[in-house]
Design a protein around this motif. Structure first.
Motif, short mmCIF file in Angstrom:
data_model
loop_
_atom_site.label_atom_id
_atom_site.label_comp_id
_atom_site.label_asym_id
_atom_site.label_seq_id
_atom_site.Cartn_x
_atom_site.Cartn_y
_atom_site.Cartn_z
N THR A 128 1.91 -0.23 6.01
CA THR A 128 2.26 -0.85 4.74
C THR A 128 3.71 -1.30 4.64
O THR A 128 4.12 -1.85 3.63
CB THR A 128 1.99 0.13 3.58
N GLY A 130 7.03 -3.57 5.60
CA GLY A 130 7.30 -4.91 6.10
C GLY A 130 8.07 -4.87 7.41
O GLY A 130 8.65 -3.86 7.79
N TRP A 131 8.11 -6.01 8.09
CA TRP A 131 8.85 -6.13 9.34
C TRP A 131 10.35 -5.92 9.10
O TRP A 131 10.87 -6.28 8.05
CB TRP A 131 8.62 -7.50 9.96
N LYS A 178 4.45 -0.70 -2.76
CA LYS A 178 4.61 -2.13 -2.51
C LYS A 178 5.53 -2.33 -1.32
O LYS A 178 6.72 -2.01 -1.38
CB LYS A 178 5.20 -2.80 -3.76
N ALA A 179 4.97 -2.82 -0.20
CA ALA A 179 5.77 -3.15 0.99
C ALA A 179 6.65 -1.98 1.43
O ALA A 179 7.83 -2.14 1.74
CB ALA A 179 6.61 -4.39 0.75
#
Length: 342
Positions: A128, A130-131, A178-179
């Motif tokens: 979950t 982000g990069w 979230k992210a």
């Protein structure tokens, strides 16, 4: 079809305890008369279901009765190993609980469904975060989750965006991931600090620097929907975040990169405002930016593939930054190598 519906009736009664005929009819999308027939069929099959009379009447199972039927279809079994979200569950302090629940569910599956669920776990993994980012550390996440679950009021010290620390007394309604970042959705407690309105608010859990669970419960608003609140709040957040409507010219290469670099919300604005391409394929459009300074840095990533037309101060900022970069790399600039001597 009828066997599946009977199973749904049974599992609904087992899960919810008391259900009216009308509620069952609405959920199964059948008539109330069909529900009556299904209840009679369950009774005839030896299921101890009985009716309660009166205005608040309905159906329920005999206390203590539990069926071992889990009712999982093949597709539901496939999704079983995806539903655990082991990383977030561990952050909430539920990693061992989720693993135990999955083990029990797996044990109750037929052999062929158990094999399918195991295969899903071996071939799919959910990440979950982000990069180029790490999951935000939230030392009070498990305690916040416990307060949410048990409907307990909390007192927090919260570091706001400007750095100031503010006390808050909150009724915690839910948590959203979230992210890789956890957010607490809460309502300021009645009579809390500062006389704040009881409007639902969003708090970044990683910014909570102290949390105390109070010895008092709160009455949860039955009309509140966490999913609905988050959808509206996140859309408003993105829309209000970008306050600088920059007018820009985009080359074909820059236009193709807008969605990937700026996200779907700003891509929609560009798509709604872009002009027809000129002879070289460039388009003019509005691109919302967060601030003048940060927006200039964002646009400089495009190099010569974007031109700022307005506002003039943004264009001047981009131009000044570009000239400063050129000065650094010009011959004789601060970082230029020393000329070699004989």
């Amino acid at each position: 079809m009828r066997a599946s519906r009977l199973l749904s009736v049974l599992l609904t009664l087992q899960t919810r305890g008391h259900v009216t005929a009308q509620e069952l009819a609405d959920e199964l999308e059948v008539s109330v008369r069909t529900v009556y027939r299904d209840i009679e069929s369950l009774s005839a099959a030896g299921i101890p279901v009985y009716a309660e009379r009166g205005p608040a009447g309905g159906y329920r199972l005999l206390d203590g009765f539990r069926t071992k039927i889990n009712g999982l279809t093949a597709d539901e079994a496939d999704s079983l190993m995806l539903a655990g979200l082991p990383g977030p569950a561990a952050e909430l302090g539920l990693g061992a609980v989720v693993a135990s629940a999955q083990l029990k569910l797996m044990a109750g599956l037929a052999p062929e469904l158990r094999e399918r669920a195991t295969r899903t776990g071996e071939r799919f993994h959910l990440d979950t975060v982000g990069w180029y980012a790490e999951a935000e550390k939230s030392p009070y996440l498990a305690e916040a989750a416990n307060a949410v679950w048990h409907g307990r009021r909390i007192r927090i010290s919260y570091r706001r965006w400007g750095g100031a620390v503010a006390p808050r007394v909150l009724d915690p309604y839910g948590l959203v991931l979230k992210a890789g970042v956890w957010y607490l959705v809460a309502r300021p407690a009645e009579g809390g600090e500062g006389g704040r309105s009881r409007k639902d608010r969003t708090y970044r859990v990683g910014r909570i620097i102290e949390l105390t669970t109070l010895d008092e419960e709160f009455e949860r608003d039955p009309s509140f929907s966490l999913a609905d609140y988050w959808t509206v709040w996140s859309e408003d957040f993105e829309r209000n975040l970008y306050q600088v409507p920059a007018v820009v010219r985009l080359s074909p290469r820059a236009r193709a990169a807008v969605a990937g670099l700026f996200g779907p919300q700003r891509e929609r604005v560009v798509a709604e405002t872009e002009s027809a391409p000129d002879a070289e394929g460039w388009v003019k459009a509005v691109l919302p930016l967060e601030t003048m300074r940060f927006g200039a840095l964002e646009l400089l990533r495009f190099g010569p593939d974007v031109e700022v037309l307005a506002p003039p101060e943004l264009r001047a900022d981009v131009e000044a930054t570009a000239r400063a970069v050129m000065a650094v790399y010009a011959p004789g600039g601060p970082g230029s190598p020393e000329p070699s001597g004989d």
